[in-house]
Design a protein around this motif. Structure first.
Motif, short mmCIF file in Angstrom:
data_model
loop_
_atom_site.label_atom_id
_atom_site.label_comp_id
_atom_site.label_asym_id
_atom_site.label_seq_id
_atom_site.Cartn_x
_atom_site.Cartn_y
_atom_site.Cartn_z
N UNK A 196 89.84 -15.53 -36.17
CA UNK A 196 90.77 -15.50 -35.42
C UNK A 196 92.22 -15.77 -35.83
N UNK A 197 93.16 -15.02 -35.45
CA UNK A 197 94.58 -15.28 -36.09
C UNK A 197 95.36 -15.73 -34.82
N UNK A 198 96.04 -16.71 -34.74
CA UNK A 198 97.06 -17.30 -33.81
C UNK A 198 98.34 -16.33 -33.72
N UNK A 199 98.64 -16.15 -32.50
CA UNK A 199 100.00 -15.23 -32.34
C UNK A 199 101.06 -16.10 -33.11
N UNK A 200 102.03 -15.29 -33.67
CA UNK A 200 103.18 -15.89 -34.32
C UNK A 200 104.36 -15.72 -33.28
N UNK B 163 84.80 -16.35 -48.47
CA UNK B 163 85.08 -17.50 -47.34
C UNK B 163 83.86 -17.23 -46.13
N UNK B 164 83.38 -17.99 -45.68
CA UNK B 164 82.47 -17.77 -44.58
C UNK B 164 83.20 -17.65 -43.22
N UNK B 165 82.52 -16.96 -42.12
CA UNK B 165 82.91 -17.01 -40.82
C UNK B 165 81.85 -17.93 -40.14
N UNK B 166 82.19 -18.39 -38.80
CA UNK B 166 83.46 -18.44 -37.93
C UNK B 166 84.72 -18.95 -38.86
N UNK B 167 85.71 -18.36 -38.60
CA UNK B 167 86.92 -19.12 -39.31
C UNK B 167 88.17 -18.56 -38.70
N UNK B 168 89.37 -19.34 -39.20
CA UNK B 168 90.58 -18.93 -38.47
C UNK B 168 91.66 -18.60 -39.59
N UNK B 169 92.53 -17.74 -39.39
CA UNK B 169 93.48 -17.72 -40.44
C UNK B 169 94.48 -18.89 -40.48
N UNK B 170 95.26 -19.10 -41.84
CA UNK B 170 96.37 -19.83 -41.96
C UNK B 170 97.43 -18.95 -41.75
N UNK C 246 94.73 -12.21 -48.41
CA UNK C 246 96.09 -12.09 -47.89
C UNK C 246 96.08 -10.90 -46.94
N UNK C 247 96.51 -10.91 -45.67
CA UNK C 247 96.46 -9.91 -44.54
C UNK C 247 97.83 -9.84 -44.26
N UNK D 269 92.14 -24.81 -47.83
CA UNK D 269 91.07 -25.43 -46.86
C UNK D 269 90.54 -24.25 -46.22
N UNK D 270 91.20 -23.25 -45.96
CA UNK D 270 90.73 -22.24 -45.50
C UNK D 270 91.36 -20.98 -46.46
N UNK D 271 90.23 -20.04 -46.79
CA UNK D 271 90.91 -18.95 -47.80
C UNK D 271 91.39 -18.08 -47.23
N UNK D 272 92.04 -18.19 -46.10
CA UNK D 272 92.65 -16.69 -45.48
C UNK D 272 93.92 -16.85 -45.10
#
Lengths: 391, 164
Positions: free
Chosen positions: A265-269, A27-34, A100-101, A54-57
């Motif tokens: 970027x990852x949103x806080x859960x 995948x490419x950046x800039x990007x955001x996690x699902x 997968x992180x 849609x977003x491979x992460x």
């Protein structure tokens, strides 16, 4: 199996387009996690939109609070329960090619205990090692707060000794990223320098979120090294970003992070509660992603006709009943079932997932054509905030 | 009708495969060729969606009918047992309702053989849809199925998952 960070074009403030390649895809950046919020919203609506395509992460967060810590220390079958839960969650993306992180995220109180006593740190890191060894899901990237990786306290560097966890990661060639608290500039300085020298087992340096004015020194330090970090084939992840700030402008803090230092970027859960300890009513919490400003205004503040918003997702959500739901919400007439089933909140998030993904694609295109500043200026509210913060 | 299949399964498989249409076993194998499926309900509903939304022109009638969790086919349940007995799939149990279904090496070969008869666009559509269906939890897939196929939700034990 490796994970390669390949830098491509660079634009204003050293914001770059990077290509991230891993075993099953790229995948490419800039990007955001699902994240889990996104998957839960998809389930909550039963809408057929493939988020991890849609977003491979994808990132999953295992949060450790004081209650969790108690269970880690005292409950016999707690490990089995955690593993079962994590496997259920990862099962939902197991057949996807997404990266997968897994982020081990102790809260402030637990971090205080970890840095205060080596026994507690060992309890937690041993538990994490047990999780990693017993998970049947193949994880591409593990993320840990630096306090779990190192014996030193954030303010005392020097005679460092790696923890069992760090040793374990290196021995097993597991790809991981240290998570550095952005508000602690001494920690940022030392850990950034230290982990920049790390091998390809550390392809990402991660930082917790803060707005720029609250972590200015840290951000300046990282910004000055952004090109070097990328040239060392490392990328930057911002974690724990809120969807919007609790006060001030309604700009998307996920997109904001990518204009500062963040490649991903990852949103806080977190589940947001109001002052009475109850979740806000779904209608109140509905925010609509506005691509013209990269913001998330509440219903009262949206500026365009509803049809103009729907046209941005109509090809992805090809279902009359979901379209009707969207217009019920946006026209402030959700029915009792909509409210009872939390549909406005889920709709808001699914809408954001689709439109935000398209914006990331446009942002990458603008970097490719050396016009990031043009792209940024076209996003009025975001640009105005960034200018105000002298970014 | 399901009794007939259970009594002479081999005859059923032979007669159905000779008409060139995909039967329940074929669809299960094609589905699992795109990755494991976890949960009995999830398996029933994914086969239903594969049959209704991707493979309809290529499949025989799978005899789905309304049941306590929406569309249900005994053929799918029986086919899973048949495929396991034939060594084409593995079923890993992890507690109540938590079966994970996956192909064996022999199952992969058989799935590949069936897949060769399908156009690439259908194979790709199934692959992409499988990823999307997996992203739902069981309630999510039921919400989708109940909304799009309300005629199969008439006997549901979880009416709160219906849309209207």
């Amino acid at each position: 199996m490796g994970l390669d960070v390949i830098p491509h074009e660079r634009d204003v403030n050293n914001i770059s387009r990077l290509e991230i390649k891993y075993g099953r895809g790229a995948f490419e950046t800039p990007n955001r996690f699902v994240n889990k919020h996104d998957l839960n919203s998809k389930s909550g609506l039963g809408v057929n939109v493939t988020l991890t395509k849609m977003r491979n992460l994808f990132i999953n967060e295992y949060r450790i609070n004081l209650e969790t810590l108690q269970s880690i220390q005292n409950t016999n079958d707690y490990l089995a329960n955690v593993i079962a839960r994590l496997e259920d969650e990862f099962n939902r993306v197991d057949n996807s090619n997404a990266l997968k992180a897994l982020y081990f995220s102790p809260n402030k109180n637990v971090i205080k205990k970890i840095t205060g006593g080596s026994n507690i740190r060992k309890n937690v890191t041993d538990f994490i090692i047990d999780i990693i060894e017993n998970l049947s899901t193949e994880i591409d990237l593990y993320l840990f707060r630096v306090e779990l990786l190192s014996h030193i306290t954030l303010n005392h560097f020097g005679s460092d000794r790696m923890t069992g966890l760090l040793d374990f990661l290196r021995q097993n060639d597991l790809i991981f990223s240290p998570v550095i608290p952005i508000k602690n500039d001494l920690a940022v300085t030392n850990y950034t320098e230290s982990y920049m020298k790390e091998s390809s087992l550390v392809p990402f340096l991660s930082y917790t979120y803060s707005s720029y004015p609250y972590a200015r020194n840290s951000y300046r330090f990282i910004m000055n090294r952004l090109d070097k970090i990328h040239e060392k084939n490392k990328a930057i992840i911002t974690l724990d970003a809120p969807r919007v700030a609790s006060w001030g402008a309604d700009v998307s803090r996920i997109h904001y992070s990518n204009f500062v230092i963040s490649d991903i970027t990852a949103e806080s859960f977190r589940i947001v509660f109001d002052e009475k300890g109850k979740g806000n009513t779904p209608a109140m919490r509905f925010r609509l992603f506005d691509k013209d400003n990269l913001s998330l205004p509440e219903l009262n503040n949206i500026k365009k006709r509803p049809e103009e918003y729907w046209s941005d997702v109509s090809s992805e959500i090809n279902e009359n009943k979901i379209e009707q739901l969207f217009f019920r919400i946006i026209n402030r007439s959700p029915n009792a079932e909509d409210i009872k089933n939390n549909r406005p909140v889920y709709m808001s998030r699914i809408y954001e997932n689709i439109v935000s993904t398209k914006e990331y694609s446009k942002m990458r295109d603008s970097i490719r054509t050396s016009d990031l500043i043009g792209y940024r200026k076209s996003k009025k509210e975001m640009n105005s905030l960034l200018e105000k913060e002298q970014l | 009708m399901s009794v007939e299949f259970l009594l002479d399964w081999d005859k059923y498989v032979k007669s159905k495969s000779s008409n060139g249409k995909l039967n329940a076993s074929d669809i299960i194998l094609l589905l699992l060729a795109n990755g494991k499926t976890t949960g009995k309900t999830m398996m029933q509903k994914q086969v239903f969606l594969a049959y209704r939304e991707v493979l309809k022109d290529y499949s025989e009638d799978l005899l789905y009918h309304p049941d306590k969790y929406g569309p249900f086919s005994s053929l799918v349940g029986d086919s899973l047992k048949y495929l396991r007995n034939q060594g084409l799939i593995k079923i890993i149990n992890r507690g109540e309702g938590h079966q994970t279904y996956l192909l064996t090496e022999e199952g992969k070969r058989k799935a590949e053989e069936i897949s060769r008869k399908l156009p690439d666009e259908i194979k790709n559509a199934l692959k992409n849809q499988k990823i999307s269906w997996d992203e739902w939890d069981t309630k999510g897939i039921l919400r989708y199925v109940y909304r799009k196929y309300p005629e199969y939700a008439t006997k549901t034990k979880v009416p709160e998952l219906k849309w209207d």
